[in-house]
Write a protein that holds these residues in place. Structure first.
Motif, short mmCIF file in Angstrom:
data_model
loop_
_atom_site.label_atom_id
_atom_site.label_comp_id
_atom_site.label_asym_id
_atom_site.label_seq_id
_atom_site.Cartn_x
_atom_site.Cartn_y
_atom_site.Cartn_z
N VAL A 52 40.45 47.49 61.81
CA VAL A 52 39.11 48.10 61.80
C VAL A 52 39.25 49.50 61.22
O VAL A 52 40.08 50.28 61.69
CB VAL A 52 38.51 48.17 63.22
N SER A 53 38.45 49.80 60.21
CA SER A 53 38.50 51.11 59.56
C SER A 53 37.20 51.86 59.80
O SER A 53 36.13 51.26 59.97
CB SER A 53 38.74 50.97 58.05
N TRP A 54 37.28 53.17 59.76
CA TRP A 54 36.10 54.03 59.91
C TRP A 54 35.08 53.70 58.81
O TRP A 54 33.88 53.63 59.05
CB TRP A 54 36.54 55.48 59.85
N SER A 55 35.56 53.47 57.61
CA SER A 55 34.67 53.21 56.48
C SER A 55 33.99 51.84 56.56
O SER A 55 33.04 51.58 55.82
CB SER A 55 35.43 53.32 55.15
N ASP A 56 34.45 50.97 57.46
CA ASP A 56 33.77 49.69 57.66
C ASP A 56 32.33 49.89 58.10
O ASP A 56 31.49 49.00 57.93
CB ASP A 56 34.48 48.84 58.74
N PHE A 57 32.05 51.07 58.67
CA PHE A 57 30.73 51.32 59.24
C PHE A 57 29.91 52.31 58.40
O PHE A 57 28.92 52.86 58.89
CB PHE A 57 30.87 51.81 60.68
N ASP A 58 30.33 52.51 57.15
CA ASP A 58 29.55 53.37 56.26
C ASP A 58 28.12 52.85 56.17
O ASP A 58 27.90 51.63 56.04
CB ASP A 58 30.17 53.42 54.85
N GLY A 59 27.16 53.75 56.23
CA GLY A 59 25.76 53.37 56.20
C GLY A 59 25.17 53.13 57.58
O GLY A 59 23.97 52.92 57.72
N GLN A 60 26.01 53.19 58.62
CA GLN A 60 25.55 53.02 59.99
C GLN A 60 25.80 54.30 60.79
O GLN A 60 26.74 55.04 60.52
CB GLN A 60 26.32 51.89 60.69
N TYR A 61 24.95 54.52 61.78
CA TYR A 61 25.24 55.55 62.78
C TYR A 61 26.37 55.01 63.64
O TYR A 61 26.53 53.79 63.79
CB TYR A 61 24.02 55.85 63.65
N ARG A 62 27.17 55.92 64.22
CA ARG A 62 28.27 55.49 65.07
C ARG A 62 28.35 56.37 66.31
O ARG A 62 28.18 57.59 66.20
CB ARG A 62 29.61 55.62 64.31
N THR A 63 28.59 55.76 67.47
CA THR A 63 28.99 56.55 68.64
C THR A 63 30.48 56.30 68.82
O THR A 63 30.97 55.20 68.55
CB THR A 63 28.23 56.14 69.92
N LEU A 64 31.19 57.32 69.27
CA LEU A 64 32.64 57.19 69.41
C LEU A 64 33.12 57.89 70.68
O LEU A 64 32.76 59.05 70.93
CB LEU A 64 33.34 57.81 68.19
N TYR A 65 33.93 57.16 71.44
CA TYR A 65 34.48 57.69 72.69
C TYR A 65 35.97 57.36 72.74
O TYR A 65 36.39 56.26 72.39
CB TYR A 65 33.78 57.05 73.90
N PHE A 66 36.77 58.35 73.16
CA PHE A 66 38.20 58.14 73.37
C PHE A 66 38.45 58.01 74.87
O PHE A 66 38.09 58.91 75.64
CB PHE A 66 39.00 59.33 72.83
N GLY A 67 39.07 56.92 75.29
CA GLY A 67 39.34 56.72 76.71
C GLY A 67 40.39 55.64 76.89
O GLY A 67 41.13 55.32 75.96
N TYR A 68 40.45 55.07 78.09
CA TYR A 68 41.39 53.98 78.33
C TYR A 68 40.88 53.09 79.45
O TYR A 68 40.14 53.53 80.33
CB TYR A 68 42.80 54.51 78.62
N THR A 69 41.25 51.83 79.39
CA THR A 69 40.65 50.84 80.29
C THR A 69 41.11 50.96 81.73
O THR A 69 40.41 50.54 82.65
CB THR A 69 40.93 49.40 79.81
N TYR A 70 42.30 51.53 81.95
CA TYR A 70 42.82 51.69 83.31
C TYR A 70 42.30 52.96 83.98
O TYR A 70 42.68 53.27 85.11
CB TYR A 70 44.36 51.70 83.30
N CYS A 71 41.44 53.69 83.31
CA CYS A 71 40.86 54.93 83.85
C CYS A 71 40.11 54.61 85.14
O CYS A 71 39.25 53.72 85.15
CB CYS A 71 39.92 55.53 82.81
N PRO A 72 40.41 55.31 86.23
CA PRO A 72 39.80 54.96 87.51
C PRO A 72 38.35 55.39 87.67
O PRO A 72 37.65 54.84 88.52
CB PRO A 72 40.69 55.68 88.53
N ASP A 73 37.89 56.37 86.91
CA ASP A 73 36.53 56.83 87.15
C ASP A 73 35.79 57.33 85.91
O ASP A 73 34.72 56.83 85.58
CB ASP A 73 36.53 57.95 88.22
#
Length: 199
Positions: A52-73
């Motif tokens: 998956v590349s950033w440019s795959d979404f050219d022409g679209q708005y994007r929301t982006l979050y950095f996190g991890y699935t084991y995060c407790p809260d």
């Protein structure tokens, strides 16, 4: 009717017209992150195992979050609020909502395999895409997107926490940053922020 009386009668409508004209000609507000050096091209591994590349979404708005699935809260709460806000925006603005692609990048590549990411993202929004990569790839992407993370020492059971930036960014169709979504204020505030910039 004398000239003075006539002027008094037409002055208010003229003043109102001038005020309306001034309002209509006012430029739209500048997005808070306009011009910020946030973002760059990247390619990571998507939750289905494909690149998956950033440019795959050219022409679209994007929301982006950095996190991890084991995060407790923090991660589940931020992601839930952001995606609930997006759903509310989609309900009120179906065509505009469809132009927003939500993205989640893991900062815990050792545990967040594509399968784990898919299970996590499916809990929050059907179009949310999770991505992972090598530590070197994640380091490059977090640096480009003004994010940071720190993997803490494992406990006796082998588990560990990851400290990370918890900002949900909104980017425009050109890939440039627009705003930070106020997840700390809840889904209603997130939907209102989307309403300001997604047009």
């Amino acid at each position: 009717m004398n000239r003075q009386t006539m002027l008094r009668k037409i002055a208010p409508p003229i003043a109102a017209l001038a005020l309306l004209s001034a309002c209509e000609s006012a430029p739209p507000p500048e997005p808070p992150l306009a011009g910020a050096a946030i973002g760059d091209e990247f390619t990571l591994t998507g939750e289905d195992g494909t690149p998956v590349s950033w440019s795959d979404f050219d022409g679209q708005y994007r929301t982006l979050y950095f996190g991890y699935t084991y995060c407790p809260d923090v991660c589940p709460v931020d992601t839930q609020r952001a995606m609930a806000g997006l759903k509310a925006f989609e309900q009120d603005n179906p065509e505009l909502g469809a132009q927003i692609q939500p993205l989640f990048i893991s900062v815990d590549p050792a545990r967040d395999t594509p399968d784990v990411l898919a299970e996590f993202t499916d809990n929050f929004h059907p179009r949310l895409i999770g991505m992972t990569g090598t530590k070197e790839q994640i380091d490059t992407v977090t640096d480009a997107f003004a994010a940071a993370y720190t993997i803490e020492e494992p406990n006796e059971a082998g588990g560990y926490l990851v400290g990370h930036t918890n900002i949900t960014y909104l980017f425009g169709p050109d890939g440039n940053p627009l705003a930070m979504l106020p997840t700390d204020e809840g889904p209603v505030a997130v939907a209102a922020e989307l309403e300001k910039w997604v047009r």
